[in-house]
Design an enzyme around this catalytic site. Structure first.
Site, PDB file in Angstrom:
ATOM      1  CG  HIS A 128      -2.072  -0.979   1.098  1.00  0.00           C
ATOM      2  ND1 HIS A 128      -2.077  -2.195   1.741  1.00  0.00           N
ATOM      3  CD2 HIS A 128      -3.231  -0.921   0.397  1.00  0.00           C
ATOM      4  CE1 HIS A 128      -3.202  -2.846   1.456  1.00  0.00           C
ATOM      5  NE2 HIS A 128      -3.918  -2.098   0.641  1.00  0.00           N
TER       6      HIS A 128
ATOM      7  CB  ALA B 201       4.073   1.564  -6.681  1.00  0.00           C
TER       8      ALA B 201
ATOM      9  CD  GLN C 191      -2.772 -14.114  -4.955  1.00  0.00           C
ATOM     10  OE1 GLN C 191      -3.286 -13.318  -5.721  1.00  0.00           O
ATOM     11  NE2 GLN C 191      -2.638 -13.856  -3.664  1.00  0.00           N
TER      12      GLN C 191
HETATM   13  P1  AMP Z   1      -7.075  -1.770  -0.446  1.00  0.00           P
HETATM   14  O1  AMP Z   1      -6.586  -2.145   0.906  1.00  0.00           O
HETATM   15  O2  AMP Z   1      -7.845  -0.493  -0.510  1.00  0.00           O
HETATM   16  O3  AMP Z   1      -5.968  -1.767  -1.466  1.00  0.00           O
HETATM   17  O4  AMP Z   1      -8.145  -2.895  -0.823  1.00  0.00           O
HETATM   18  C1  AMP Z   1      -7.892  -3.985  -1.618  1.00  0.00           C
HETATM   19  C2  AMP Z   1      -7.741  -5.238  -0.795  1.00  0.00           C
HETATM   20  O5  AMP Z   1      -7.773  -6.342  -1.680  1.00  0.00           O
HETATM   21  C3  AMP Z   1      -6.400  -5.366  -0.105  1.00  0.00           C
HETATM   22  O6  AMP Z   1      -6.323  -4.781   1.129  1.00  0.00           O
HETATM   23  C4  AMP Z   1      -6.260  -6.858   0.025  1.00  0.00           C
HETATM   24  O7  AMP Z   1      -6.975  -7.303   1.162  1.00  0.00           O
HETATM   25  C5  AMP Z   1      -6.975  -7.377  -1.170  1.00  0.00           C
HETATM   26  N1  AMP Z   1      -6.056  -7.812  -2.211  1.00  0.00           N
HETATM   27  C6  AMP Z   1      -5.599  -7.113  -3.269  1.00  0.00           C
HETATM   28  N2  AMP Z   1      -4.816  -7.865  -4.041  1.00  0.00           N
HETATM   29  C7  AMP Z   1      -4.760  -9.079  -3.459  1.00  0.00           C
HETATM   30  C8  AMP Z   1      -4.128 -10.313  -3.784  1.00  0.00           C
HETATM   31  N3  AMP Z   1      -3.390 -10.461  -4.890  1.00  0.00           N
HETATM   32  N4  AMP Z   1      -4.300 -11.352  -2.944  1.00  0.00           N
HETATM   33  C9  AMP Z   1      -5.073 -11.246  -1.847  1.00  0.00           C
HETATM   34  N5  AMP Z   1      -5.702 -10.115  -1.489  1.00  0.00           N
HETATM   35  C10 AMP Z   1      -5.558  -9.050  -2.283  1.00  0.00           C
HETATM   36 ZN    ZN Z   2      -5.969   0.197  -2.398  1.00  0.00          ZN
END
Ligand code: AMP
Ligand code: ZN
Length: 519
Positions: A226, A229, A467
């Site tokens: 987070h 990027a 995944q």
């Molecule tokens: P954010 O925290 O706002 O970026 O919300 C997106 C959420 O999606 C993340 O916090 C993760 O919990 C989840 N997430 C995104 N990409 C992945 C991934 N490749 N594998 C597992 N969880 C993911």
């Molecule tokens: Zn996000």
């Protein structure tokens, strides 16, 4: 598994939380002293920029004094201080999905009767700034594509936001650079001026640029996933959604601008641990926001506080409070400041994964309606391409739907990494896992139950399964109705399905973690 600090074959300075990271300048071919000298020179140049936001100036000045005081090594190997030997429960996607729901926050809170406060993680803002600069210099002379080549892909699914954000030319301000590029390439400023959304376009543009620069500095470069990027990636993907015929048919230029700003701010200040961690450690943010969308509340509040604390970043105050829609002269004048503030709040709060299921249900309804309309050849789209800001009931409904579609596009962008070309998908996956596992390490250290997906030990041997869970239970069900609404999303769906096959193969071959992410 004892003491197993994750080290990739080619160490990268920005992998893993800063305290867990082993930065070996010799391994990157860039001696640290040289980084420091060049970083110092660049930071001093940056400090000469007029109208530098206060937050940025403070961070840069702190980085200068840190650079001047550092001689020797910044490296730190804490492998010996972390234990991965404790027995830990396996994680499951069912658990993870449950953890996303906030139907009964009080019941959830009951499970977290913990006294410890959130520990302060990672380095100072100055260290983060320093890292960004060091990282930028590291990419020099490594044959990375130049900035203009990278920007050609901005607004496309193949945009490499990681390489972009780390490139020397971006100098640690990816949102500022990407924002300037996207607004220029879509002629945003002249459109906003011509439609009288913005009356002082030059001043407005300057303040937006300063604002994005300040937001850049508030993303923590030491957070594996987070960080800045990720914000740039979501901003670029949001642009992709905004450009589609369906979304652009129901939005105007102000909505488009608002969508990009929402993407830029949507995770600002993210500490690298999730909402569950904040609430179970009774961290300061959980206390402030009463366990409700804790981080999302913080992201929006921080963005507005940053904007309002300095006139040079305050673009909101330049929006008219009495906007008169030239295509609807009978309409009452609208307050665009209120409209944009509400839109940003709605969109960013809507990125809370706890809202995912509710969003999906409404998306399915809207997609069905749309499909029915198409089959019956009836256009049931809200006719609100021009600015109607919800003054009567019909307009109010159109407005609600438009904001819902914008929020859906932002959420879809936020979970879009499995819909990206393979190499990009893999780099994001590695980062998200490193962040989850760093949280799990911290939970272990605090003797708390490890959150779903955060257990490094079991996670390393079940990357593919994890995944597949995320794809099958979260991303694919959300993107399927989106394809019905926005046909261009089929491209993302195809990439998603290819990545799904990739993970199925890795799962059946039981490919080890190191091999999956080997470069
Ligand atoms: P954010 O925290 O706002 O970026 O919300 C997106 C959420 O999606 C993340 O916090 C993760 O919990 C989840 N997430 C995104 N990409 C992945 C991934 N490749 N594998 C597992 N969880 C993911
Ligand atoms: Zn996000």
């Amino acid at each position: 598994m004892g003491g197993g600090l994750v080290k990739t074959a080619t160490p990268e300075p920005n992998k893993g939380p800063v305290e867990d990271r082993v930065v070996e300048p010799s391994a990157t071919g860039c001696p640290q002293g040289q980084w420091h000298r060049r970083a110092l020179q660049k930071i001093e140049e940056a400090l000469q920029v007029p109208l530098l936001p206060e937050a940025a100036r403070a961070a840069l000045e702190a980085a200068v004094s840190e650079l001047r005081s550092i001689h020797g090594t910044q490296t730190k190997d804490t492998a010996s201080s972390s234990s991965y030997d404790l027995p830990v429960e396996g994680t499951s996607w069912k658990l993870m999905l449950e953890s996303y729901t906030d139907n009964d926050p009080e019941a959830a809170e009951g499970h977290h009767m913990l006294e410890q406060k959130s520990p302060k993680r990672n380095g100072s803002g100055a260290s983060a700034t320093l890292k960004v600069f060091c990282r930028s210099f590291e990419s020099m002379g490594t044959g990375m594509p130049c900035l203009s080549d990278m920007l050609q892909e901005a607004g496309q699914l193949g945009f490499d936001a990681i390489a972009f954000s780390e490139s020397a030319e971006v100098a640690g301000q990816p949102l500022r650079v990407l924002g300037a590029h996207l607004t220029r390439s879509t002629d945003m400023w002249s459109s906003l001026r011509d439609l009288r959304f913005v009356l002082e376009p030059d001043e407005f543009q300057g303040r937006v640029s300063n604002f994005l620069g300040a937001i850049d500095f508030l993303y923590r470069a030491d957070v594996p996933y987070h960080g800045p990027a990720h914000a740039a990636d979501v901003m670029s993907t949001m642009e992709w959604f905004l450009q589609t015929p369906y979304v652009s048919s129901i939005t105007n230029h102000m909505d488009h601008f608002m969508g990009l700003m929402a993407a830029a701010i949507h995770d600002v200040g993210h500490p690298g641990t999730n909402n569950m961690f904040q609430s179970k450690t009774l961290g300061p943010l959980a206390l402030r926001y009463n366990d409700k969308s804790i981080l999302e509340m913080m992201h929006v509040a921080l963005a507005f506080e940053t904007m309002l604390q300095n006139e040079a970043t305050n673009w909101l105050e330049l929006l008219p409070c009495d906007f008169q829609d030239s295509e609807d002269p009978a309409a009452k004048p609208a307050n665009l400041q209120h409209y944009v503030r509400r839109g940003l709040i709605d969109m960013v709060l809507g990125t809370d994964m706890a809202k995912h299921a509710k969003k999906l249900a409404r998306l399915q309804d809207i997609a069905q309606e749309e499909e029915r309309g198409r089959m019956e050849n009836v256009c049931n789209r809200p006719l609100d391409r021009t600015a109607n800001f919800g003054q009567d009931q019909k307009k109010q409904e159109s407005l609600e739907r438009k904001l819902f579609v914008l929020g859906t596009a932002l959420h879809a962008s936020d979970i879009s990494t499995p819909c990206k070309p393979r190499q990009l998908m893999l780099r994001w996956t590695e980062r998200v896992l490193l962040e989850f596992w760093a949280q799990g390490d911290e939970e272990l250290r605090l003797q708390l139950p490890i959150s779903p997906l955060c257990d490094r030990a079991s996670g390393r041997s079940s990357v593919a399964k994890g995944q597949l869970g995320f794809i099958n239970f979260v991303v694919k069900p959300f993107y399927a109705p989106l394809v019905a609404l926005v046909p261009e999303v089929q491209l993302a769906m195809e990439l998603l399905l290819q990545n799904k096959v990739f993970w199925e193969e890795r799962d059946s071959e039981r490919t080890p973690y190191e091999e999956i992410f080997a470069r």
